[in-house]
Design a protein around this motif. Structure first.
Motif, mmCIF file in Angstrom:
data_model
loop_
_atom_site.group_PDB
_atom_site.id
_atom_site.type_symbol
_atom_site.label_atom_id
_atom_site.label_comp_id
_atom_site.label_asym_id
_atom_site.label_seq_id
_atom_site.Cartn_x
_atom_site.Cartn_y
_atom_site.Cartn_z
ATOM 1 N N LEU A 168 0.854 -1.186 0.000
ATOM 2 C CA LEU A 168 0.000 0.000 0.000
ATOM 3 C C LEU A 168 0.891 1.238 0.000
ATOM 4 O O LEU A 168 1.652 1.454 0.940
ATOM 5 C CB LEU A 168 -0.902 -0.020 1.236
ATOM 6 C CG LEU A 168 -1.872 1.125 1.422
ATOM 7 C CD1 LEU A 168 -2.869 1.206 0.281
ATOM 8 C CD2 LEU A 168 -2.598 0.980 2.758
ATOM 9 N N PHE A 222 -1.578 -0.013 -4.968
ATOM 10 C CA PHE A 222 -2.035 -1.021 -4.012
ATOM 11 C C PHE A 222 -2.021 -2.385 -4.676
ATOM 12 O O PHE A 222 -2.407 -2.543 -5.839
ATOM 13 C CB PHE A 222 -3.463 -0.731 -3.523
ATOM 14 C CG PHE A 222 -4.010 -1.824 -2.667
ATOM 15 C CD1 PHE A 222 -3.593 -1.978 -1.358
ATOM 16 C CD2 PHE A 222 -4.921 -2.740 -3.179
ATOM 17 C CE1 PHE A 222 -4.067 -3.017 -0.569
ATOM 18 C CE2 PHE A 222 -5.403 -3.782 -2.401
ATOM 19 C CZ PHE A 222 -4.977 -3.912 -1.091
ATOM 20 N N LYS A 241 -7.874 -3.997 5.569
ATOM 21 C CA LYS A 241 -8.062 -2.665 4.985
ATOM 22 C C LYS A 241 -8.507 -1.612 6.000
ATOM 23 O O LYS A 241 -8.468 -0.420 5.700
ATOM 24 C CB LYS A 241 -9.063 -2.722 3.836
ATOM 25 C CG LYS A 241 -10.508 -2.889 4.279
ATOM 26 C CD LYS A 241 -11.458 -2.898 3.107
ATOM 27 C CE LYS A 241 -12.896 -2.950 3.579
ATOM 28 N NZ LYS A 241 -13.831 -2.868 2.462
ATOM 29 N N THR A 284 -7.016 2.186 6.613
ATOM 30 C CA THR A 284 -6.111 2.452 5.496
ATOM 31 C C THR A 284 -6.872 3.278 4.459
ATOM 32 O O THR A 284 -8.064 3.531 4.607
ATOM 33 C CB THR A 284 -5.602 1.161 4.827
ATOM 34 O OG1 THR A 284 -6.668 0.557 4.096
ATOM 35 C CG2 THR A 284 -5.026 0.181 5.845
ATOM 36 N N VAL A 342 -7.693 2.294 1.586
ATOM 37 C CA VAL A 342 -8.546 1.423 0.782
ATOM 38 C C VAL A 342 -9.724 0.886 1.602
ATOM 39 O O VAL A 342 -10.356 -0.098 1.217
ATOM 40 C CB VAL A 342 -7.734 0.269 0.139
ATOM 41 C CG1 VAL A 342 -6.735 0.814 -0.863
ATOM 42 C CG2 VAL A 342 -7.042 -0.586 1.184
#
Length: 146
Positions: A16, A66, A107, A110, A112
């Motif tokens: 990431l 990502f 996730k 984060t 995302v």
């Protein structure tokens, strides 16, 4: 055919980039990989089905920002039968679910956090699964036997 064992998901990648690299247009991709092993020499009535999933996001300015990749392996008792597309799809769906659980847990907190793993549809995989089954039957099925 029956699932004898589902092994723990194997995480191969989680990458990431910094949130600033997400600025601009982002393209999400989800790639499924599906394979069937030869018959197990120690258990000729069994083989292994592998489901690999990779989720990527590519940014128009910064490239890949990502990537997450994981594989789930299923031991199947198939008694030397050719698997059906429906059976293979159920395994693929199960492997996708395992990936979604991992992805949804990882996730959190984060950039995302709002991304999802879609539920696979058999119509989208039918031809690919038919091809894998046919290739396995012609070229791989019995290669594991001594």
């Amino acid at each position: 055919m029956v699932i004898v064992q589902k092994y723990d998901i194997q995480i191969e990648e989680w990458s990431l980039e910094d949130f600033r690299k997400f600025e601009g247009e982002n393209q999400e991709n989800l790639i499924h990989e599906f394979g069937i092993s030869p018959r197990d020499p120690k258990e000729p009535n069994c083989c292994y089905f592998n489901v690999g999933i990779q989720k990527t996001i590519d940014n128009s300015k910064n490239g890949r920002v990502f990537s997450a990749k994981a594989t789930t392996i299923f031991k199947i008792k198939n008694d030397n039968q050719i698997p059906s597309v429906e059976f293979c799809f159920d395994i693929l769906d199960n492997g996708t679910f395992e990936f979604a659980k991992f992805f949804n847990e990882r996730k959190q907190n984060t950039y995302v956090f709002d991304k999802k793993i879609p539920i696979p549809q058999i119509a989208d995989f039918r031809k690919e699964l038919e091809s894998v089954i046919s290739f396995w039957d012609r070229n791989i099925r019995n290669t594991g036997l001594n």
